[in-house]
Scaffold this active site. Structure first.
Site: not given
Length: 939
Positions: A548, A122, A677, A488, A518, A705, A581
């Site tokens: 997204h 992270n 979160r 993704r 990304r 998530h 997730y």
């Protein structure tokens, strides 16, 4: 946290021009950074949820600043609002909560080590993206201020580096404690000074045979310039004795002086020895880590223990041999982190260049960007630090020294090296997402989702039903088209293969790929190429907005007209992250959702941001205004003395407009619960401002998530699911979708999930007015004996999913058993009817024999047998119809299990064999019907 995160880390190969880039003067580096920062780019524009750009600065950049930036360009004034905090510092606090899991004694030891690794990964991404972006902004000589904390980019960078210098020692203590405890349990991570003589000898032989052939050491001097250090790569740096040159000259002179008294052969030997002392002016050597070698070197040991050394430490041990012609003073391991915040629009010419090719070219720049951090395993000497800082254009506060390995990616592979029993004692109990109890695996999924709406809860429930739905669609003649957005994808994706198969079978498949996801850019580029080769229609996201959204629309031609199966999700279509997730996936055949889905994909094809939707909220035009309007409604209820409430579950909350509206709601008396979160830029519990705001967070085994919005008190709360966090980048700079939950059963399912989550006492922590969080277990209860009782909501949902799946399997087995009993009864009825028909036929045959005589007895007998067979078939058909009619009336054998607040320990997850349809018991062998009839006739 990924990670539970699926975060590919593509590495670009350095080119020879790197040395020139690294040696460039500071003015050149600054000019390059200014050009990067000046571009109107999506990622730095995302800074607008934190940074206000002055109007004056907007006129200086090469591309126009968009309206959202201008809207937040106002100077926040002399002091920042007390109820807001800087997003970067809030994120670092979040990552500290991840690190706290590494010290949590309730977490198995190898999982604790993995949390330290997640903290490391992270932080690596944070420096590459957020610190990189702020570094670019700090070079723009204009007034740039964070709209929530009032800090300039330079001030934010100073605060970030200072905070990280506080976190590194915590990481060291956490890692060393986990390493010590693992050593006591037979997993020994050894350093060179901890090896015994036998291990040292074995390791030396191993390195000579398996590592040395792949090494590419380099010295640094006038003829060997300082090389480009790749982003995130490890290097063994070797400090060489700068007196080697004088020693070389001394030896050469001695050889020359003695030449007259020695043979030519002896003179040559002395000259060669002098030559092997090395080149002139060498004080530094570098050894890159060879990619061909395993990072973890397991040492021979006794029994089931695992003892290992890391590759970089093994190379350090033989550094003197690698640089044998020099004197090695000391060694160290270093790692450089580079800015990876790319401008995806810079230099693009959409008329002349395919966007995918443009992204390939842009990605090659990532490894060449400026350094933002230097790490070393041990403190650097003054000479070496000065040299490296000069070469990398860094300052002393950007250097971090830690005893923790600089790349912790190896930790997730340690468990696979242990025997099953030892592995089980050090890791979480294995869990696989379950097939949803609400869906029958043996029925058509298209039929089931047509009958009722479905909500899948990942990772407790599997993504397999949605993948199976796509496979069915590929083979369904009624399906006309499949359209989907892809942000993704897993590198190995069954979902993608199902879509490709559909295209190859003649379906119209449209896939919108967002190539700017990304660190997934390369993966998405590869998949988009495969989709095109299979005949899919591939389009890309907007120039100014990332797409997204998570939406899929399957269109079928039925006898009643077009039917649209719409799927909406809060998370990505990634089978790997769907196991880590927590996300929600909604599937419906509702016509209104279908019309909106069709309109959405039409707008995507036209690159049109529209608000022409009946039921969905689509950003950038709708989500934020609708959220603000919903908050206003609750404020009005509170002011009128009516029940009110607000609830938001999100990964982060950073948007200033939303924060200020929530503060207004709190001041009006509206109770606000924020389940966040990660980043929380709103500070709760401040009297007169946010005393009615509560912010809680769960960081645990799974990554929370899903995004859920709630307006109103629980009893009447209107729920919305969404792909958007409460961040300006999501609501103003991306194409996102939010949608209402109108099905009462699904609404209660979501509310129940939230109720259980908020009752967590093991992992739930609350943000305090001083910007710190309550410690782990702060909400734990005491049992009757004074012991601490911890309730882990994620573990509860894992067990609940297993129990529901077992219950569904038992119900299926019961139905199968009932069906088997019915089939047995039908067969007995058939036999009984046939028996009666045979007996009647035989009686008639006996009468005919008496009346007609023996001559024509055989013919009469044959006719009678034929009539008996016909009667038997009729009796069998009648009996089967009666049994089937009775079977449809058989009630379900077992009720569905209901969730409980304190579930019993879940039984072991069923294996595929146990989940299979149970085999029926063997039946006693009986002769066939014809044999029994004929034998009866003969008797």
């Amino acid at each position: 946290m990924d990670t539970p995160k699926d975060m590919p880390n593509p590495e670009e190969t350095a080119d020879p021009a790197a040395a020139a880039t690294q040696a460039a003067p500071a003015a050149q580096v600054e000019a390059e950074a200014k050009r990067a920062a000046a571009s109107s780019r999506d990622e730095i524009a995302a800074q607008a949820d934190d940074v206000a750009l002055a109007d004056a600065a907007a006129t200086q950049v090469s591309a126009p600043v968009r309206g959202e930036e201008a809207a937040q360009a106002a100077d926040p004034g002399p002091g920042a609002a007390p109820y807001m905090q800087n997003r970067e510092l809030s994120w670092l606090t979040f990552n500290e909560r991840v690190l706290d899991q590494g010290a949590d004694e309730t977490v198995p030891l190898l999982e604790r080590l993995n949390f330290v690794s997640i903290f490391w990964s992270n932080l690596q991404e944070f420096f590459m993206v957020r610190v990189g972006s702020l570094t670019d902004l700090s070079l723009v000589k204009k007034h740039i201020v964070d709209s929530k904390s009032g800090m300039t980019p330079a001030e934010q960078l100073d605060a970030i580096y200072a905070r990280c210098h506080e976190l590194y020692p915590i990481q060291e203590r956490t890692f060393e404690e986990a390493r010590r405890l693992l050593g006591e349990h037979g997993v020994q991570h050894l350093r060179p000074d901890e090896l015994d003589d036998g291990q040292r000898a074995w390791l030396s032989a191993y390195v000579h045979d398996n590592v040395m052939p792949f090494l590419s050491p380099q010295i640094i001097n006038a003829r060997h310039p300082f090389p480009h250090l790749e982003n995130g790569a490890l290097y063994v740096v070797v400090r060489l004795n700068d007196e080697a040159e004088r020693q070389r000259k001394k030896e050469a002179a001695k050889a020359k002086a003695d030449k007259d008294g020695k043979t030519d052969k002896a003179a040559v030997k002395e000259a060669k020895k002098a030559k092997n002392l090395g080149a002139e002016g060498v004080t530094l050597g570098l050894v890159p880590m060879p990619r061909q070698c395993e990072r973890v070197i397991a040492l021979p040991g006794k029994g089931k223990e695992l003892a290992f050394v890391l590759l970089e430490h093994a190379i350090e041990m033989v550094a003197a041999e690698i640089f044998s012609m020099y004197t090695v003073k000391h060694t160290n391991v270093i790692c450089v982190t580079r800015n990876a915040d790319l401008d995806a629009t810079e230099g693009s010419d959409e008329a002349d260049e395919d966007y995918r090719e443009h992204m390939k070219r842009i990605l090659k720049k990532r490894s060449r960007l400026a350094p933002v951090r230097l790490e070393s395993e041990r403190p650097l000497s003054a000479t070496l630090e000065k040299l490296l800082l000069a070469r990398l254009n860094l300052k002393p506060h950007q250097v971090f020294s830690t005893s923790v390995p600089l790349d912790l990616g190896y930790t997730f592979g340690l468990a696979s090296r242990l025997p099953a029993k030892e592995r089980a004692a050090l890791t979480n109990p294995p869990f696989s997402p379950q097939w949803p109890a609400s869906l029958d695996r043996n029925r058509s999924l298209i039929e089931q989702v047509t009958e009722r709406e479905t909500l899948l809860s990942y990772p407790y429930e599997s993504m397999d039903p949605f993948v199976q739905l796509l496979r069915e669609a590929a083979n369904d003649p009624a399906v006309i088209s499949i359209k989907i957005t892809l942000y993704r994808l897993a590198s190995q994706s069954h979902l993608a293969e199902a879509l490709i198969a559909a295209a190859e079978m003649g379906k119209e498949v449209t896939a919108l790929f967002e190539l700017r996801a990304r660190f997934d850019e390369s993966n998405n580029i590869e998949w988009s190429q495969r989709f095109e080769q299979a005949g899919c229609k591939v389009i890309y996201g907007f120039r100014d907005f990332k797409v997204h959204s998570k939406i899929c629309c399957i269109t079928r031609q039925t006898e009643h007209g077009l039917q649209h199966i719409t799927q909406l999700g809060t998370g990505n279509y990634n089978e790997k992250t769907a196991k880590l997730y927590t996300d929600l996936s909604f599937i419906t055949c509702d016509a209104t959702f279908g019309r909106d889905a069709v309109e959405f994909f039409r707008n995507m094809g036209l690159e049109n941001t529209s608000d022409n939707y009946d039921i969905m909220w689509v950003a950038p035009l709708q989500i934020k205004p609708m959220i603000l309007a919903g908050i206003d409604t609750q404020i009005a209820h509170a002011q009128a003395g009516e029940p009110s409430g607000l609830f938001f579950k999100t990964n982060s909350i950073t948007d200033k407009d939303v924060i200020e509206k929530l503060v207004e709601a709190s001041q009006a008396g509206v109770p606000v619960t924020l389940f966040v979160r990660g980043i929380s830029c709103i500070v709760p519990g401040l009297e007169g401002l946010t005393e009615n705001v509560r912010v809680v967070s769960i960081v645990g085994r799974l990554l929370e998530h899903s995004r859920i919005y709630g307006f109103g008190p629980r009893e009447t709360m209107k729920l919305y699911l969404s792909s958007a966090d409460l961040m300006t980048r999501n609501m103003d700079k991306r194409i996102e979708i939010a949608w209402p939950v109108l099905n009462d059963e699904l609404r209660e399912q979501i509310l129940g999930y939230l109720d259980v989550s908020l009752e967590d006492t093991a992992k739930l922590r609350e943000l305090l007015p001083d910007k710190s969080y309550t410690p782990l277990g702060a909400f734990a209860r005491k049992d009757g004996e004074g012991g601490t009782v911890l309730f882990d909501s994620q573990e509860f949902f894992i067990k609940q999913a297993q129990e529901h799946r077992l219950s569904a399997a038992e119900e299926a087995a019961a139905r199968t058993a009932n069906r088997g009993r019915g089939e047995n009864g039908a067969q007995e009825a058939v036999l009984a009817a046939a028996q009666a028909a045979v007996e009647a036929a035989v009686g008639r045959v006996a009468e005919e024999r008496t009346a007609q005589g023996e001559a024509d007895g055989a013919a009469a007998t044959a006719q009678s047998v034929a009539r008996a067979l016909a009667a038997a078939e009729a009796a069998a058909e009648s009996a089967a119809e009666e049994v089937l009619a009775e079977e449809t009336a058989v009630p379900e054998a077992l009720p569905k299990s209901q969730p409980t607040r304190a579930p019993k320990a879940a039984p072991a997850a069923p294996t595929s064999k146990a989940m299979a349809r149970p085999a029926r018991p063997a039946r006693p062998h009986k002769p066939s019907l014809l044999v029994r009839i004929l034998s009866k006739f003969v008797r």
